[in-house]
Design a protein around this motif. Structure first.
Motif, short mmCIF file in Angstrom:
data_model
loop_
_atom_site.label_atom_id
_atom_site.label_comp_id
_atom_site.label_asym_id
_atom_site.label_seq_id
_atom_site.Cartn_x
_atom_site.Cartn_y
_atom_site.Cartn_z
N GLY A 1 78.39 -16.63 10.48
CA GLY A 1 78.60 -14.84 10.21
C GLY A 1 79.85 -14.56 9.40
O GLY A 1 80.24 -14.25 8.29
N GLY A 2 80.95 -15.44 10.20
CA GLY A 2 81.72 -15.49 9.34
C GLY A 2 82.51 -16.58 8.49
O GLY A 2 83.09 -15.65 7.47
N ILE A 3 81.35 -18.20 8.49
CA ILE A 3 81.54 -18.25 7.02
C ILE A 3 81.22 -17.81 5.92
O ILE A 3 81.76 -17.66 5.07
N PHE A 4 79.85 -16.78 6.21
CA PHE A 4 79.16 -16.41 5.18
C PHE A 4 80.61 -15.01 5.09
O PHE A 4 80.63 -15.04 3.39
N LEU B 1 81.66 -13.93 0.89
CA LEU B 1 81.76 -12.75 0.34
C LEU B 1 83.68 -12.45 -0.57
O LEU B 1 83.39 -11.82 -1.40
N PHE B 2 84.63 -12.15 0.83
CA PHE B 2 86.06 -12.11 0.88
C PHE B 2 85.85 -12.83 -0.47
O PHE B 2 87.02 -12.38 -1.69
N ASN C 1 85.13 -12.52 12.17
CA ASN C 1 83.69 -12.58 11.77
C ASN C 1 83.62 -11.46 11.33
O ASN C 1 82.87 -10.85 10.36
N PHE C 2 84.45 -10.76 12.25
CA PHE C 2 84.50 -9.24 11.74
C PHE C 2 85.56 -8.40 10.86
O PHE C 2 85.10 -7.61 10.33
N PHE C 3 86.59 -9.32 10.65
CA PHE C 3 87.27 -9.05 10.28
C PHE C 3 86.95 -9.47 8.15
O PHE C 3 86.97 -8.06 7.64
N PHE C 4 86.06 -10.46 8.36
CA PHE C 4 85.65 -10.51 6.92
C PHE C 4 84.33 -10.01 6.95
O PHE C 4 84.60 -9.68 5.46
N ASN C 5 83.56 -10.04 7.74
CA ASN C 5 82.59 -8.66 7.46
C ASN C 5 83.30 -7.50 6.94
O ASN C 5 82.36 -7.24 5.76
N VAL C 6 83.64 -6.87 7.08
CA VAL C 6 84.30 -5.78 6.69
C VAL C 6 85.35 -6.02 5.90
O VAL C 6 84.93 -5.07 4.65
N ILE C 7 86.35 -6.38 5.33
CA ILE C 7 86.97 -6.17 4.61
C ILE C 7 85.59 -7.78 3.15
O ILE C 7 86.19 -7.12 1.54
#
Length: 241
Positions: A52-55, A59-60, A147-153
């Motif tokens: 998820g972090g990579i994915f 996106l970012f 993971n959470f940081f890049f998920n949201v941002i």
């Protein structure tokens, strides 16, 4: 760059922007997790945190690449202006709080009525088998922060900062509705049960961001909802038995 210089986005282009990542997310969740588990001998949760972090990092990165291609200089003040990362006013905070509470209350009502009808509660995606973290596994939460940081941002930059601003030039006041619908479909790999529970989340955030013309409102609501929810599930703080 000002908003009037941003071009409207075509429906087909919008569908591609949501659809291509949705397919990649499905592949990552239904095949990638098992592969990483097999390759490194880790559990489902850690595998998803890594994948998820990579994915979401991609996106970012995509959001920055496309606004650069659009003509935005990759300087902080230009990025903030293009993605509508405006200073947060008192009214922005008020709407953010209202949006956050709406997501919590409406989601809780959905879960309550579904439990009353089915006697079941769905707290994790269909592709994960999350077991309580042991004391010696709490370090996973530190990796999850990335993971959470890049998920949201990553999601808010792309879905709201880039796409929603262009949708507003083609769909006007109904842009949030189209944005929310496509965002829901983006998460189809999480299973219909999770999608139903998260419906308020998918539509409240685009509405608030469009209303306030400020992507920070979506970032804050997104983080405030998803962060605690993941930690509670991972630590098994919810006990429905």
């Amino acid at each position: 760059m000002n908003e009037l210089e941003i071009k409207p986005i075509k429906p087909v282009t919008t569908i591609l922007f949501f659809g291509a990542p949705a397919i990649l997310l499905w592949a990552a969740t239904h095949y990638g997790i098992d592969f990483v588990c097999w390759l490194f001998g880790v559990n489902d949760l850690l595998s998803w945190v890594i994948i998820g972090g990579i994915f979401y990092f991609l996106l970012f990165l995509t959001s920055l690449i496309i606004i650069k291609k659009e003509g935005t200089e990759l300087k902080l003040h230009e990025i903030k202006k293009r993605l509508r990362l405006n200073p947060i006013s008192k009214q922005d905070w008020e709407w953010t709080f209202i949006g956050f509470m709406l997501v919590l209350v409406l989601s809780a009502l959905i879960v309550y009525f579904r439990y009353a009808l089915t006697n079941q509660i769905y707290t994790v995606p269909s592709f994960l088998d999350i077991k309580p973290l042991k004391p010696n596994e709490l370090w996973i939460l530190a990796i999850w922060l990335v993971n959470f940081f890049f998920n949201v941002i990553g999601e808010e930059f792309l879905w709201r900062g880039y796409i929603l601003t262009r949708q507003q030039l083609s769909l006007g006041k109904y842009s949030w509705l189209a944005n929310g619908l496509l965002w829901t479909l983006f998460y189809f790999s999480f299973g219909i049960d999770m999608l139903i529970n998260m419906l308020p989340f998918f539509f409240v955030i685009p509405f608030i961001v469009q209303k306030r013309k400020n992507t920070w409102t979506g970032i804050i609501i997104h983080a405030a909802v998803k962060g605690p929810a993941f930690i509670f599930v991972a630590l098994s703080m919810y006990n429905f038995n």
